[in-house]
Design an enzyme around this catalytic site. Structure first.
Site, PDB file in Angstrom:
ATOM      1  N   THR A 158      31.079  38.165  43.216  1.00  0.00           N
ATOM      2  CA  THR A 158      31.933  39.354  43.110  1.00  0.00           C
ATOM      3  C   THR A 158      33.389  38.923  43.040  1.00  0.00           C
ATOM      4  OG1 THR A 158      30.337  40.709  44.300  1.00  0.00           O
ATOM      5  CG2 THR A 158      32.601  41.494  44.284  1.00  0.00           C
ATOM      6  N   HIS A 279      33.424  48.569  41.693  1.00  0.00           N
ATOM      7  CA  HIS A 279      33.149  48.479  43.131  1.00  0.00           C
ATOM      8  C   HIS A 279      32.976  49.886  43.719  1.00  0.00           C
ATOM      9  CE1 HIS A 279      33.202  45.057  46.069  1.00  0.00           C
ATOM     10  NE2 HIS A 279      33.162  46.053  46.924  1.00  0.00           N
TER      11      HIS A 279
HETATM   12  C1  LIG Z   1      29.317  50.621  51.915  1.00  0.00           C
HETATM   13  C2  LIG Z   1      29.499  49.730  50.738  1.00  0.00           C
HETATM   14  C3  LIG Z   1      29.597  48.357  50.919  1.00  0.00           C
HETATM   15  C4  LIG Z   1      29.759  47.509  49.820  1.00  0.00           C
HETATM   16  N1  LIG Z   1      29.780  46.160  50.000  1.00  0.00           N
HETATM   17  C5  LIG Z   1      29.793  45.340  48.925  1.00  0.00           C
HETATM   18  C6  LIG Z   1      29.621  43.941  49.087  1.00  0.00           C
HETATM   19  O1  LIG Z   1      29.449  43.447  50.191  1.00  0.00           O
HETATM   20  N2  LIG Z   1      29.653  43.175  47.963  1.00  0.00           N
HETATM   21  C7  LIG Z   1      29.823  43.690  46.697  1.00  0.00           C
HETATM   22  O2  LIG Z   1      29.851  42.949  45.713  1.00  0.00           O
HETATM   23  N3  LIG Z   1      29.954  45.022  46.533  1.00  0.00           N
HETATM   24  C8  LIG Z   1      29.920  45.849  47.602  1.00  0.00           C
HETATM   25  N4  LIG Z   1      29.981  47.203  47.415  1.00  0.00           N
HETATM   26  C9  LIG Z   1      30.039  47.737  46.050  1.00  0.00           C
HETATM   27  C10 LIG Z   1      28.626  47.944  45.499  1.00  0.00           C
HETATM   28  O3  LIG Z   1      27.980  46.727  45.254  1.00  0.00           O
HETATM   29  C11 LIG Z   1      28.659  48.719  44.179  1.00  0.00           C
HETATM   30  O4  LIG Z   1      29.549  48.081  43.276  1.00  0.00           O
HETATM   31  C12 LIG Z   1      29.079  50.168  44.357  1.00  0.00           C
HETATM   32  O5  LIG Z   1      28.583  50.697  45.562  1.00  0.00           O
HETATM   33  C13 LIG Z   1      28.561  51.001  43.198  1.00  0.00           C
HETATM   34  O6  LIG Z   1      28.961  52.307  43.314  1.00  0.00           O
HETATM   35  P1  LIG Z   1      28.028  53.482  43.886  1.00  0.00           P
HETATM   36  O7  LIG Z   1      28.085  53.359  45.366  1.00  0.00           O
HETATM   37  O8  LIG Z   1      28.717  54.696  43.390  1.00  0.00           O
HETATM   38  O9  LIG Z   1      26.652  53.281  43.341  1.00  0.00           O
HETATM   39  C14 LIG Z   1      29.832  48.059  48.512  1.00  0.00           C
HETATM   40  C15 LIG Z   1      29.701  49.435  48.354  1.00  0.00           C
HETATM   41  C16 LIG Z   1      29.522  50.269  49.430  1.00  0.00           C
HETATM   42  C17 LIG Z   1      29.349  51.740  49.208  1.00  0.00           C
END
Ligand SMILES: Cc1cc2nc3c(=O)[nH]c(=O)nc-3n(C[C@H](O)[C@H](O)[C@H](O)COP(=O)(O)O)c2cc1C
Length: 381
Positions: A158, A279
């Site tokens: 990421t 993200h």
């Molecule tokens: C609570 C939360 C924690 C997240 N933590 C990470 C993470 O640790 N690593 C990462 O690459 N993306 C992280 N993301 C982003 C998600 O991988 C993803 O890109 C995003 O949630 C997609 O959008 P959506 O929630 O609308 O489906 C996180 C998202 C959320 C909601």
């Protein structure tokens, strides 16, 4: 209502909001700044129109999709989400289990509470590992070696977190790792007794499993979280990506690129996949939506890499829109996390069931019998 009666992702979101302290729910649900990247990513999906074709025999339908030489029963999986084990004890492993049962990929977050080895053993063949590079490069290299030893085949790097996000609900609520306590937070917890009882029963601040090995012998959950936080936001450049490519023998996927030139460069550096993502609108309020970014990234890399997409998916129809717009595979973040936070394994499974059912109904409605056949013809011109 319990999760079994949830009929859509919004129901699961409401159940998660009811169960979790506000501090926790807002951390999942919130977005950066004015939340425009988050809201527009969702809104662009619901504004997309699909063009039905009728008088087609749709009695047999397939949702199966191949990716990186492997068949999955679904064209979507679980995006990496950190700290999930704070919302429901063992949430990382429960989401991995739900993904295995649905035969879909699960991306374990680099900020996982479960260890890499536990996740890989829970859902063999379904777990990918996402990494956030650490300030101490040796830790990152060790994560890569552990992933390989655990039999994980796909590594996700990421890149869209050059610095901490300005998520205003979190700032107001005083969210930080490790969780600290004040009167407002204790009151918040007291008003959400089911979550609080589980948190206390499992010993409070969970240990970030993948990081525990580097935080010192016998470090507590708080100490591991403090250590992990101290390792975040290193300067991270193309040279690091080249190093990961040399170290990692499996499939390498880069997550969060927005610019077509960056996409081209990532493929030239040996990435086999790109997750087009903002993200989930959590990081940069002025980021483009994934649907807006997709065509230019696709045009830049052609067939040289798999183009995956996440951000804003709340309905099975959104997955259809993403695939018809050129994505090879889709990942869902909050849609699954709301489920697990509301009801553990049953909630994560319910989220999969809801999305699968909506996806299946949508392709039937537009006269498509296989998700593999989706292309721009399905979109309203
Ligand atoms: C609570 C939360 C924690 C997240 N933590 C990470 C993470 O640790 N690593 C990462 O690459 N993306 C992280 N993301 C982003 C998600 O991988 C993803 O890109 C995003 O949630 C997609 O959008 P959506 O929630 O609308 O489906 C996180 C998202 C959320 C909601």
């Amino acid at each position: 209502m319990n999760v079994a009666r949830a009929i859509n992702i919004e129901d699961l979101r409401r159940l998660a909001r009811r169960r979790l302290p506000r501090l926790m729910f807002d951390w999942i649900d919130g977005g950066a700044g004015d939340k425009t990247a988050l809201e527009q990513s969702v809104a662009q999906f619901s504004a997309a129109r699909l063009s039905p074709r009728y008088l087609v025999d749709i009695s047999k339908r397939s949702l199966a999709k191949s990716l990186f030489g492997r068949d999955y029963a679904l064209p979507f999986g679980v995006a990496p989400m950190g700290n999930a084990g704070m919302f429901w004890t063992g949430a990382d492993l429960l989401m991995a289990q739900a993904a295995r049962e649905a035969d879909a990929p699960f991306i374990l977050s680099g900020a996982t509470v479960a260890t890499i080895e536990e996740a890989a053993a829970t859902a063999p063949g379904h777990v990918w590992l996402q990494i956030y590079p650490a300030r101490d490069r040796k830790i990152t290299q060790d994560f890569i070696a552990r992933a390989e030893a655990a039999g994980i085949e796909t590594l996700v790097v990421t890149v869209d977190l050059p610095l901490p996000a300005k998520r205003e609900r979190d700032i107001r609520n005083g969210f930080g790792l490790p969780i600290t306590y004040n009167f407002a937070k204790i009151l918040d917890a007291a008003l959400h007794p089911a979550w609080t009882a589980q948190w206390l029963r499992s010993g409070g601040m969970p240990k970030m499993g993948a990081w525990a090995a580097y935080a010192g012998e016998g470090a507590s959950g708080e100490e591991v979280a403090r250590f992990m936080t101290s390792q975040f936001f290193p300067v991270h450049t193309w040279a690091d990506l080249e190093l990961y490519r040399r170290l990692w023998k499996g499939k390498l996927v880069i997550k969060g690129l927005q610019h077509p030139e960056d996409a081209r460069r990532a493929v030239a550096a040996g990435c086999e996949g790109i997750i087009v993502s903002n993200h989930g609108g959590r990081q940069f309020d002025r980021a483009p939506t994934p649907l807006a970014t997709l065509p230019a990234v696709k045009a830049a890399v052609g067939d040289k890499a798999a183009i995956l997409l996440d951000g804003g998916v709340r309905r099975g129809a959104d997955i259809v829109v993403a695939l018809a717009s050129g994505a090879d595979f889709v990942f869902c973040g909050r849609a699954i996390l709301y489920g697990v936070a509301a009801g553990g394994l049953a909630g994560a499974t319910r989220a999969f069931d809801i999305l699968r059912d909506e996806l299946d109904r949508t392709i039937a409605q537009i006269g498509i019998t296989s998700v593999d056949a989706l292309n721009a013809d399905a979109l309203q011109r």
